[in-house]
Scaffold this active site. Structure first.
Site, PDB file in Angstrom:
ATOM      1  N   GLU A 282       3.890  -4.153  12.585  1.00 45.58           N
ATOM      2  CA  GLU A 282       3.006  -3.003  12.419  1.00 45.58           C
ATOM      3  C   GLU A 282       1.784  -3.692  11.522  1.00 45.58           C
ATOM      4  OE1 GLU A 282       3.078   0.060  12.986  1.00 45.58           O
ATOM      5  OE2 GLU A 282       5.124   0.549  13.604  1.00 45.58           O
TER       6      GLU A 282
ATOM      7  N   ASN B  34       0.823  -1.172   0.087  1.00 44.55           N
ATOM      8  CA  ASN B  34       0.031   0.104   0.004  1.00 44.55           C
ATOM      9  C   ASN B  34       0.877   1.487   0.118  1.00 44.55           C
ATOM     10  OD1 ASN B  34       0.908  -0.528   2.763  1.00 44.55           O
ATOM     11  ND2 ASN B  34      -1.118   0.305   3.540  1.00 44.55           N
TER      12      ASN B  34
ATOM     13  N   CYS C   5      -3.567   1.575   6.699  1.00 42.70           N
ATOM     14  CA  CYS C   5      -3.743   0.780   8.050  1.00 42.70           C
ATOM     15  C   CYS C   5      -4.101   1.895   9.052  1.00 42.70           C
ATOM     16  CB  CYS C   5      -2.362   0.297   8.514  1.00 42.70           C
ATOM     17  SG  CYS C   5      -1.179   1.322   8.676  1.00 42.70           S
TER      18      CYS C   5
ATOM     19  N   GLU D  90       7.667   2.426  14.789  1.00 42.57           N
ATOM     20  CA  GLU D  90       8.511   2.961  13.649  1.00 42.57           C
ATOM     21  C   GLU D  90       8.470   4.494  13.699  1.00 42.57           C
ATOM     22  OE1 GLU D  90       6.959   0.632  10.228  1.00 42.57           O
ATOM     23  OE2 GLU D  90       9.046  -0.452  10.376  1.00 42.57           O
TER      24      GLU D  90
END
Ligand code: NAD
Length: 477
Positions: free
Chosen positions: A249, A151, A283, A457
């Site tokens: 993640e 994505n 997300c 992150e």
């Protein structure tokens, strides 16, 4: 417009042939853009050996000199931005303006880690006798295996590669097979910036085969994965079995809480474009819209007007505001979610259908009065679908927002200082953005809780993920 050549990169060498491979498809046209080579087992063995060798060399390079290489790679990406953005739109589908923003953000992430890597401070801990010297050192954890999704092909990869390299780790990156061009360009920039052979490696293949080969290898010391919850749980269990540090993640199902003291039009202007960014394949995409009953109808009217105004088309057309879904799986998923919600009593206010039969286009969709039992309300839709419910009190809104096992991002719009303070205290998510859209900058931590994963992150936490602590205690002989 030319689509770049697809290659893997192992031990400083480019590899454009593999035993197997797959065609990369333009999701706007359904046409083949190029052929992607797959890594053989021998390639993976070479990548592991290279990462092992590369780590031994790179960890000895000072953070100061490592930062120079990272900054050079960042500069090269800035120079190459337009060509990379075009490739990204061709294989991923997002509008070219969004691709340019994604590519422009990558050097910012690299620069952040280039600087932060120079601040991997340890600490001195007072000893219990005056001749004892004891300290905690921060050291690179070792070779990393990273798995990034389709994505945000550039940004999901750059955050892992830049953080690993700044910390002194080597990395084997398995990029997304369906949208590979940005990863190839990213690795090319590091190659051209002078990263020693073996420090960065890029492979493609059948994802499960690669992860099952790399994770158990004793060379690999750290796993980083961005993708769906089920795959994340599978890889986390492998990481546990082989005792590897891991960052996960995973997916989200972000609530948006809109209270009765806001200006609905202003909120639409912020959250509308953000909802349909990358056709909702994000997300942290806002998905469950919980709107106070006093402003529900007004907010809905504005949101619908915005949704209906969106021009859907090929991302390379400058007028396009929303591109296609990245792959046909998402079309199937959207059709299933919409049909199921409608069957359970939700009202489809706009959209809900595939557009045409060339490429993978789906209408921007708004559904209201969607029951909690609808699949879309519990499974991550990952598409251009906004789901509305009304609420009547703060506690009611908070209970709905916190009801799912996901806990990645949340959004809220409220004027009352008490509401704002209570929101950040009571929301059950790794991130919350209140009264503006402000997540995912290089200097801020990005990560989820609950089923949305663990680790971060971005921010100092992003670098910490690639460091191990060594405790040293010594007395003079
Ligand atoms: P999927 O669950 O099959 O794959 C998700 C990602 O994991 C892909 O990038 C895939 O290549 C990778 N993957 C799959 N199996 C793997 C394995 N055994 N080892 C290593 N990597 C593996 O689903 P999909 O159809 O590709 O994507 C749809 C779902 O994935 C969405 O519903 C969304 O929840 C999730 N997703 C999340 C993100 C994110 O940013 N967190 C990004 C992309 C996809």
């Amino acid at each position: 417009m030319e689509y770049p050549k697809l290659r893997m990169y192992i031990d400083g060498q480019w590899i454009d042939r593999g035993k197997d491979g797959e065609d990369v498809i333009n999701p706007a046209t359904g046409k083949v853009l190029g052929r992607l080579p797959y890594a053989t087992t021998a390639d993976l063995d070479r990548a592991l050996a290279a990462a092992d060798k590369g780590f031994k060399e790179w960890r000895k390079v000072s953070p100061y000199d490592r930062s120079k290489v990272l900054r050079k790679a960042a500069e090269l990406l800035r120079e190459r931005r337009e060509a990379i953005a075009i490739g990204l739109t061709m294989d991923q589908g997002k509008p070219i303006a969004e691709a340019r923003i994604e590519v422009a953000a990558a050097p910012d992430h690299i620069d952040w880690y280039a600087e932060e890597g120079r601040r991997t401070y340890g600490r001195i801990i007072p000893g219990r006798a005056d001749n004892i010297m004891q300290f905690a050192k921060r050291e690179p954890i070792g070779p990393v295996a990273a798995f990034t999704p389709w994505n945000f092909p550039m940004n999901q990869a750059v955050r892992k590669v830049a953080a690993a390299l700044a910390a002194g780790c080597s990395i084997i990156l398995k990029g997304p097979e369906e949208t590979p061009s940005a990863c190839v360009a990213l690795v090319q920039a590091f190659h051209d910036a002078g990263v020693p052979a073996g420090v960065v490696n890029l492979v493609f293949g059948v994802p499960a085969k690669i992860s099952e080969y790399l994770i158990p290898s004793p060379v690999i010391r750290k796993i980083s994965f961005t993708g769906s919850v089920p795959v994340g749980k599978h890889l986390a269990s492998m990481a546990g079995k082989y005792m590897k540090r891991a960052t996960m993640e995973l997916g989200g199902h972000s609530p948006v809480l809109i209270f009765d003291d806001v200006d609905p039009a202003k909120v639409v202007s912020m959250i509308g474009p953000f909802k349909y960014r990358n056709a909702g394949q994000v997300c942290i995409s806002p998905t469950r819209f919980y709107v106070h009953e006093a402003v529900h109808d007004k907010f809905l009217a504005g949101f619908l007007e915005y949704t209906k105004s969106l021009k859907v088309g090929d991302g390379l057309d400058a007028a396009t505001r929303m591109g296609p879904m990245a792959n046909p799986r998402r079309i199937d998923a959207m059709e299933t979610f919409v049909a199921d919600a409608a069957k359970q009593g939700a009202k489809v206010e706009t959209g809900g259908k595939r557009i045409g039969n060339q490429g993978y286009f789906f209408e921007p969709t708004v559904m209201t009065d969607v029951p909690d039992t609808a699949r879309a309300m519990t499974e991550e839709p990952f598409g251009p679908v906004a789901l509305f419910q009304r609420f009547s009190s703060f506690d009611d809104a908070m209970a709905r927002a916190n009801r799912l096992p996901f806990g990645l991002a949340s959004y809220a719009f409220a004027k009352s200082a008490k509401t704002v303070a209570d929101l950040s205290a009571q929301i059950d998510s790794g991130m919350i953005s209140i009264n503006h859209i402000g997540l995912a900058q290089p200097e801020t931590p990005f990560g989820g809780i609950k089923d949305s994963g663990y680790g971060h992150e971005g921010g100092i936490e992003g670098l910490d993920a690639y460091l191990a602590t060594k405790f040293v205690t010594q007395v003079g002989a």
